[in-house]
Design an enzyme around this catalytic site. Sequence first.
Site, PDB file in Angstrom:
ATOM      1  N   VAL A 125       0.839  -1.196   0.000  1.00 45.30           N
ATOM      2  CA  VAL A 125       0.000   0.000   0.000  1.00 45.30           C
ATOM      3  C   VAL A 125       0.876   1.248   0.000  1.00 45.30           C
ATOM      4  CG1 VAL A 125      -0.227   0.157   2.537  1.00 45.30           C
ATOM      5  CG2 VAL A 125      -2.061   1.033   1.066  1.00 45.30           C
ATOM      6  N   CYS A 126       0.393   2.302  -0.663  1.00 40.13           N
ATOM      7  CA  CYS A 126       1.000   3.631  -0.592  1.00 40.13           C
ATOM      8  C   CYS A 126      -0.140   4.617  -0.388  1.00 40.13           C
ATOM      9  CB  CYS A 126       1.828   3.934  -1.844  1.00 40.13           C
ATOM     10  SG  CYS A 126       0.877   4.062  -3.366  1.00 40.13           S
ATOM     11  N   ARG A 127      -0.003   5.838  -0.837  1.00 43.39           N
ATOM     12  CA  ARG A 127      -1.080   6.808  -0.623  1.00 43.39           C
ATOM     13  C   ARG A 127      -2.259   6.570  -1.562  1.00 43.39           C
ATOM     14  NH1 ARG A 127      -1.261  13.403  -0.913  1.00 43.39           N
ATOM     15  NH2 ARG A 127      -3.460  13.500  -0.382  1.00 43.39           N
TER      16      ARG A 127
END
Length: 108
Positions: A59-61
Amino acid sequence: MNVESIAPTELPEGAHLIDVREQAEWDAGHAPGAQHLPASSFLENLDKLPEDDRDLYVVCRSGGRSIQVAQWLNQNGFDAINIAGGMDQWFESGLPLESDVDGEPFVL
């Protein structure tokens, strides 16, 4: 190579979640139990990946960095799945956040 993506609400219980955002983003708010391995130093920290055969959820932003990291992992013998919409979608879905700073956690 296509990378499988799932919504944050579909993350299996007990899944190994790797957050590839940078330190300030992590400090502001992250998923409880996630492992922090920033994309900018990911290759230098490969030894911190779990050694079992579990799928890795990345996951990232918003999903851009995480899909790149997941693609690299899949090309190098790991089983990685992208979290579609990233922490923005995580937050919008009402999933829990914790923070390493004072105040309410938020997505930076």
